[in-house]
Enzyme design. Structure first.
Site, PDB file in Angstrom:
ATOM      1  N   TYR A 136       0.802   9.641  -6.099  1.00  0.00           N
ATOM      2  CA  TYR A 136       1.713  10.747  -5.800  1.00  0.00           C
ATOM      3  C   TYR A 136       1.789  11.745  -6.950  1.00  0.00           C
ATOM      4  CZ  TYR A 136       3.895   8.973  -1.509  1.00  0.00           C
ATOM      5  OH  TYR A 136       4.141   8.580  -0.230  1.00  0.00           O
ATOM      6  N   LYS A 178      -4.062  -3.911  -4.542  1.00  0.00           N
ATOM      7  CA  LYS A 178      -5.428  -3.931  -3.997  1.00  0.00           C
ATOM      8  C   LYS A 178      -6.352  -4.258  -5.162  1.00  0.00           C
ATOM      9  CE  LYS A 178      -8.332  -3.273  -0.541  1.00  0.00           C
ATOM     10  NZ  LYS A 178      -8.395  -4.203   0.624  1.00  0.00           N
ATOM     11  N   ASP A 211      -3.669  -5.096   2.464  1.00  0.00           N
ATOM     12  CA  ASP A 211      -4.040  -5.222   3.885  1.00  0.00           C
ATOM     13  C   ASP A 211      -3.487  -6.517   4.467  1.00  0.00           C
ATOM     14  OD1 ASP A 211      -5.797  -6.478   2.132  1.00  0.00           O
ATOM     15  OD2 ASP A 211      -7.602  -6.022   3.285  1.00  0.00           O
ATOM     16  N   ASP A 235       5.259   3.244   0.362  1.00  0.00           N
ATOM     17  CA  ASP A 235       5.553   4.246   1.389  1.00  0.00           C
ATOM     18  C   ASP A 235       5.122   3.714   2.750  1.00  0.00           C
ATOM     19  OD1 ASP A 235       6.184   6.810   2.506  1.00  0.00           O
ATOM     20  OD2 ASP A 235       4.038   7.232   2.543  1.00  0.00           O
ATOM     21  N   ASP A 239       7.674   1.943   6.069  1.00  0.00           N
ATOM     22  CA  ASP A 239       7.768   2.403   7.468  1.00  0.00           C
ATOM     23  C   ASP A 239       7.441   1.253   8.424  1.00  0.00           C
ATOM     24  OD1 ASP A 239       8.258   5.038   6.599  1.00  0.00           O
ATOM     25  OD2 ASP A 239       7.043   5.883   8.230  1.00  0.00           O
TER      26      ASP A 239
END
Ligand code: IPM
Ligand code: MG
Length: 358
Positions: A136, A178, A211, A235, A239
């Site tokens: 970001y 990751k 993942d 982020d 959601d």
């Protein structure tokens, strides 16, 4: 105590006004100072975050934000201002590196989730998302035929969010990265592991690849206590986690900086966006906004009793059948607000029988 309010765009002004009605009931002495923010500020001032709004936020005891953005300001032209720049600028300028997103499905809504009740029942987790670093805020740009964004994390940035994650945990921290692909994730994993062994050995720590975490969040959400992760993964996962509670219209969030004296105020906002498609119709679900106000009372202003009153009034209103359109019902924003206010007005005696029933 002074609260800077940022209604923003879309449904923002409607749900923020509703939240202030609720706040006036439990904390009548709070003083509010509204400022334009996001697209609304771009229209008037040409920038999503004005110097005045930022200075006011810095001087406030807490900042309560509704939502920003909308098709009117959508652009891929890097030279044009975007509403989201206001939010990112505010988070950075206030040093709000820790974003806490609690997900606790309300029993009355178990059947409102697209997931089976057996899966979501008993879920009680918090996404602790790093908020002022990573992709970001890394270098980004365009070249002739390409574009780039970079994800950078320093040891210090990972240490402070890891500490917040461990301090928030009751039993377990699931650190999500990751590390099989990204160097910044390998550093993340090393630092989290060290902070754990040096400072929080009594908390269980596990590492999950993002993942796999996305899958497990839907398959076995009860497994999680704290999900500790970097900005972009947080982020996306928050959601996803929102759907465990039936609607993203129910999820509040707190963005916090360093604890202690002289610190900047926290920023409290719903996880959902500005829902431009239903703006101005008076049908938006204000509950995530109410719960964000409750988080503000608790974590931003130290008004725990008042916060609990709002939280339990929302629970009871849902238990009594309150359903806005996103939850399959037809209650308007005003009706939802009245339903929560009515629960707040109930005396202890009126509440006793329902407490027994549950
Ligand atoms: C959120 C939002 C923001 C983010 C957007 C509006 C910039 O999606 O708070 O989750 O990506 O952080
Ligand atoms: Mg988001």
């Amino acid at each position: 105590m002074k609260v800077v309010t940022l209604p923003g765009d879309g449904i923002g002004p409607e749900i923020l006004a509703a939240a202030i009605e609720v706040l006036r009931e439990v904390a009548p002495d709070l003083v509010y100072e509204p400022h334009l923010f996001g697209g609304a500020a771009i229209d008037v001032h040409g920038t999503a975050l004005t110097d005045e709004a930022l200075a006011a936020a810095k001087g406030a005891d807490a900042v309560l934000l509704a939502a920003v953005g909308g098709p009117k300001w959508d652009t891929t032209d890097p030279s044009r201002p975007r509403p989201e720049q206001g939010l990112l600028g505010l988070r950075k300028a206030l040093g709000l590196f820790a974003n806490l997103r609690p997900v606790r499905p309300v029993p009355a809504l178990y059947d409102a989730s697209p997931l089976k009740r057996e899966i979501i029942e008993g879920t009680d987790l918090v996404v602790v998302r790093e908020l002022t670093g990573g992709i970001y805020f890394g270098a980004s740009g365009r070249e002739q035929d390409s574009a780039f964004d970079t994800c950078t994390y320093s040891v210090a940035e990972i240490e402070r969010i890891a500490r917040r994650g461990f301090a928030t945990a009751r039993s377990r921290v699931t650190s999500v990265d990751k590390a099989n692909v990204m160097e910044s994730s390998r550093l993340w994993r090393e630092v989290v592991t060290r902070v754990h062994s040096e400072e929080f050995p009594h908390v269980e720590l596990e590492h999950l690849l993002v993942d796999n975490a996305a899958m497990k969040l839907i398959a076995a959400p009860r497994h999680f206590d704290v999900i500790l992760t970097e900005n972009l993964f947080g982020d996306i996962l928050s959601d996803e986690a929102a759907m465990l509670s039936g609607s993203i219209g129910l999820l509040p969030s707190a963005s916090l900086g360093e604890n202690g004296r002289g610190r900047n105020p926290g920023l409290f906002e719903p996880v959902h966006g500005s829902a431009p498609d239903i703006a101005g119709q008076g049908i938006a679900n204000p509950l995530a906004m109410f719960l964000s106000a409750a988080l503000m009372l608790e974590q931003g202003l130290g008004l725990e009793r008042e916060a609990a009153a709002v939280g339990s009034a929302v629970d009871r209103a849902l238990a009594a059948g309150l359903r806005t359109a996103d939850l399959g019902g037809s209650a308007t924003t005003a009706e939802a607000t009245q339903a929560v206010l009515a629960e707040l007005w109930k005396t202890d005696e009126e509440l006793e029988p329902s407490a027994e029933r549950r």
